[in-house]
Design an enzyme around this catalytic site. Structure first.
Site, mmCIF file in Angstrom:
data_model
loop_
_atom_site.group_PDB
_atom_site.id
_atom_site.type_symbol
_atom_site.label_atom_id
_atom_site.label_comp_id
_atom_site.label_asym_id
_atom_site.label_seq_id
_atom_site.Cartn_x
_atom_site.Cartn_y
_atom_site.Cartn_z
ATOM 1 N N SER A 1 34.103 37.917 33.764
ATOM 2 C CA SER A 1 35.496 38.008 34.201
ATOM 3 C C SER A 1 36.075 39.342 33.762
ATOM 4 O O SER A 1 35.516 40.030 32.911
ATOM 5 C CB SER A 1 36.321 36.876 33.585
ATOM 6 O OG SER A 1 36.617 37.160 32.218
ATOM 7 N N ASP A 2 37.214 39.709 34.308
ATOM 8 C CA ASP A 2 37.959 40.835 33.761
ATOM 9 C C ASP A 2 38.750 40.348 32.548
ATOM 10 O O ASP A 2 38.808 39.155 32.241
ATOM 11 C CB ASP A 2 38.880 41.447 34.825
ATOM 12 C CG ASP A 2 39.107 42.937 34.598
ATOM 13 O OD1 ASP A 2 39.020 43.391 33.441
ATOM 14 O OD2 ASP A 2 39.381 43.652 35.580
#
Length: 755
Positions: free
Chosen positions: A289-290
């Protein structure tokens, strides 16, 4: 969502998906698939979630600052799989020793950092490197960054950013390769090769990460983190091809985007991540994920709490949670509620462990480090060469450039003496003290700061005008400092900030010829600002050798050869304005009495077009030939032509091939880039350039995949999207269809030989 166990790949299959097992065996390493299966069988659920958790070991400006006792105790308990914002081989070796020798299962950590365009030796920002149109140069820059990163103990970097960006209000345009999926794809492949090398499991290497999957560059209004709303065709034809290119290059990881796409946040987008990326494309690398994005699913309104957010991200196919701790804190509860999530947890852990095995960490957990993170003379020379090749000459009326050696010069503009901005928004461990500014590189020029883009102080304008009057040529440095672009740096207006326009107006009253030198991380809207200025250089943020490279071009030691990877608008209100636009039923007409697709208060098209860039020489194009001129749906055709240096200066030309492939019932872009080559030519020298095309390059997206029904394809060759010199027509007989990964933006064969 229930997952059939047959869909859960084994560790061996994960490794083999990237060719990692054969390479590991060839290098004398063990096959880790059985080790991975055995480890997962021994893990508690908390330890599995630990492998899926990446936590910051520091802050971007204070690396390692969070490596306290509590953090190291979590390492001992196996509750962390990766750390970011850490660096320093000695420190990381101590942390790795805790993971390998003091945790129950001895699983090594992945150490990560944003190394975007250099670790210690800072190269031009990615947008500038794209302006070189030189894939070998982009690969070299990534290789130097990998060597320095590996020496500092790092295994993983979050680059390349392969988001196509067509709205320069978006601050992260600086981190990518511009507006065209073909050019972005070639730069993505080059960076992946440079960071990872041919064998990710051996030697000095860093795992790359293609980001942000997908549509992040299409944020509404250029506002960072905002929604993107794309048709299926635009998504597949414009925004997905660079990810497919990165996959073909063997990228070890991908990152999901912050944004939602049509209302579905990408961190929870099972249709695109698990469906398209995993199943249709068969990508089996690590998906992360970011920063904090899993927790932010609550902000998106798609999850009520951390438990729902964790379950959504896992079902979507996100293997590792960056920074938020949502997997560690809440995914266990989600598994208690739905035991069908457990196979997905195991699958995610397999991918994390497979990435570690691919990097050789099970065999040599302390194999990183060394003295290779110094700025050597060779690396500084490489940075200078990259900076030279990234400069774009936008205008040169009256051949004002290169500067005659006897001219008295005045250098005006605070950015000319700014040693920090050339390092850009992401600067690894770069140090402003290592930068050589334009003021230092041009000691013969009288320097006056004038004004700064960051404040409204106009007190320096009078001194600048007086200095200009003493000069034969005024070198005026304009633009924005580094902090105007980057993450969360979107602007509604991208005209010149601060009192720079007032300075320009004052200097014009002197009547002295002005060379505008632009320093910026995005194209600025400069039609009014540049009126009456005969010479304009776009120099971007060029890294530690910014000043010498600009001086080399100004003095003629080097002829500029860069081309724009994104068009420069006249005013902000035109954006977005891609060159590959649809024609519409009423194409733009210069006659305002005709109702057409244009603004009444500004000229048609950009100020400087995609692919534009001048030289100190001139180039002739001739002899376009197609062989054959008609092909079947499974055939290929060679498009050949000759380019010659018709001037007196050794210089580079970037030749560009565009196509237009009409399809019955579907409007197609007026032009699409399908090939390019940067060619160095001496005076009078000629080269024969050949591009090999197939019907795959003409296809458009349909619900059935890539298709092209056949027909006449217009071919256009020239020096920019608006400087078309040669045209031809290719006839395709029969219909083409292809898979999702083999996009029309895939690389084509290019040959350059003596004419």
């Amino acid at each position: 969502m229930k997952l059939d166990r047959r869909q859960v790949l084994t560790a061996g299959a994960l490794l083999a998906a990237h060719g990692w097992v054969p390479m590991a065996r060839a290098a004398g390493r063990s096959d880790h698939s059985q080790r991975i299966k055995a480890l997962i069988g021994k893990m508690t659920l908390r330890e599995k979630l630990g492998q899926m958790t990446q936590l910051p070991g520091g802050r971007q400006k204070a690396l390692n600052s969070r490596l306290d006792k509590a953090m190291l105790d979590r390492v001992r308990r196996g509750e962390i799989g990766s750390m970011l914002h850490v660096a320093g081989a000695a420190t990381l070796r101590r942390v790795q020793r805790i993971a390998v020798e003091e945790s129950r299962l001895g699983i090594p950590l992945l150490f990560a950092m944003d190394v975007i365009h250099g670790y210690r030796t800072i190269f031009p920002v990615p947008l500038a490197l794209a302006a070189s149109w030189d894939v070998a140069l982009a690969e070299e820059a990534a290789r130097v960054a990998a060597e320095e990163s590996w020496a500092a103990g790092l295994h993983w970097t979050f680059t390349p950013m392969v988001d196509v960006a067509r709205d320069s209000r978006w601050g992260r345009v600086v981190e990518g390769a511009g507006e065209d999926p073909y050019l972005v794809s070639r730069m993505a492949e080059a960076q992946v090769r440079g960071f990872q090398t041919d064998n990710l499991a051996d030697g000095v290497r860093v795992m790359a990460c293609a980001k942000h999957f997908a549509g992040y560059g299409a944020a509404v209004g250029g506002r960072d983190y905002d929604s993107a709303d794309l048709s299926e065709r635009t998504l597949h034809e414009v925004y997905l091809p660079p990810f497919a290119a990165a996959q073909r290059a063997g990228v070890g990881s991908m990152m999901t985007a912050f944004n939602d796409l049509g209302g579905v946040p990408m961190t929870a987008n099972a249709g695109l991540v698990r469906g398209l990326l995993r199943e249709s494309w068969s990508y089996q690398g690590l998906v992360v994920s970011d920063w904090n994005a899993i927790r932010e699913l609550i902000n998106h309104g798609v999850a009520a709490d951390g438990v729902e957010a964790a379950a959504l991200a896992l079902r979507a196919g996100v293997d590792m949670d960056m920074a938020s701790g949502t997997y560690a804190d809440h995914l266990g509860r989600a598994v208690e509620r739905d035991s069908g999530l457990l196979p997905l947890v195991d699958q995610a852990v397999e991918r994390v462990l497979a990435a570690k095995a691919a990097l050789g960490l099970f065999d040599k957990p302390y194999g990183f480090g060394g003295k290779g993170d110094d700025i050597t003379p060779e690396r500084r020379a490489a940075a200078r060469r990259a900076a030279q090749r990234s400069i774009v000459l936008l205008r040169n009326d009256g051949n004002l450039l290169p500067l005659a050696p006897d001219k008295r010069l005045t250098l005006i503009g605070a950015l000319a003496d700014d040693d920090s901005s050339p390092l850009g928004s992401w600067r690894g461990r770069g140090d402003a003290k290592d930068s050589v500014t334009l003021r230092k590189a041009l000691p013969q020029a009288e320097f006056v700061p004038g004004v700064h883009p960051r404040n409204s102080d106009r007190s320096g304008i009078a001194a600048a005008v007086e200095a200009a009057r003493r000069a034969d040529v005024v070198l005026l440095v304009l633009g924005e400092d580094y902090d105007y672009t980057g993450e969360a740096r979107s602007y509604a207006s991208i005209e010149l900030p601060g009192p720079q326009q007032v300075l320009i107006d004052a200097l014009k009253t002197t009547g002295k010829p002005i060379v505008a030198i632009l320093m910026n991380g995005r194209p600025l809207a400069l039609e009014y600002a540049l009126q009456g200025i005969p010479a304009v250089l776009e120099t971007w943020f060029l890294g530690i050798e910014s000043g010498p490279a600009i001086a080399d071009v100004l003095t003629g030691a080097v002829s500029p050869g860069g081309k724009l990877p994104i068009g420069i608008p006249r005013i902000t209100g035109q954006l977005p304005l891609p060159y590959a636009q649809y024609p519409s039923g009423r194409p733009a007409n210069r006659d305002l009495k005709v109702d057409s697709s244009r603004y009444h208060d500004v000229g048609i098209g950009p100020l400087f077009a995609f692919g534009h860039g001048l030289s100190y020489s001139r180039f002739d194009y001739a002899g376009l030939a197609l062989s054959p001129s008609e092909i079947a749906a499974d055939g290929t055709a060679e498009v050949a032509f000759t380019v010659a240096n018709a001037g007196k200066t050794t210089a580079d030309e970037v030749v560009q091939l565009y196509i237009r492939a009409p399809v019955f019932g579907i409007s197609r872009p007026v032009k699409e880039l399908r090939g390019f080559a940067r060619i160095a030519l001496g005076p009078g020298e000629r080269r024969r350039v050949t591009f090999t095309l197939s019907p795959a390059q003409f296809a458009c997206w349909s619900p059935q995949g890539w298709t092209y029904p056949g027909g006449h394809v217009e071919l256009m060759v020239g020096g920019s999207s608006e400087d078309i010199r040669l045209r031809g027509t290719l006839r395709v007989h029969g219909a083409y269809s292809g898979s999702g990964r083999e996009t029309p933006a895939a690389s084509i064969e290019t040959q350059v030989r003596a004419a």
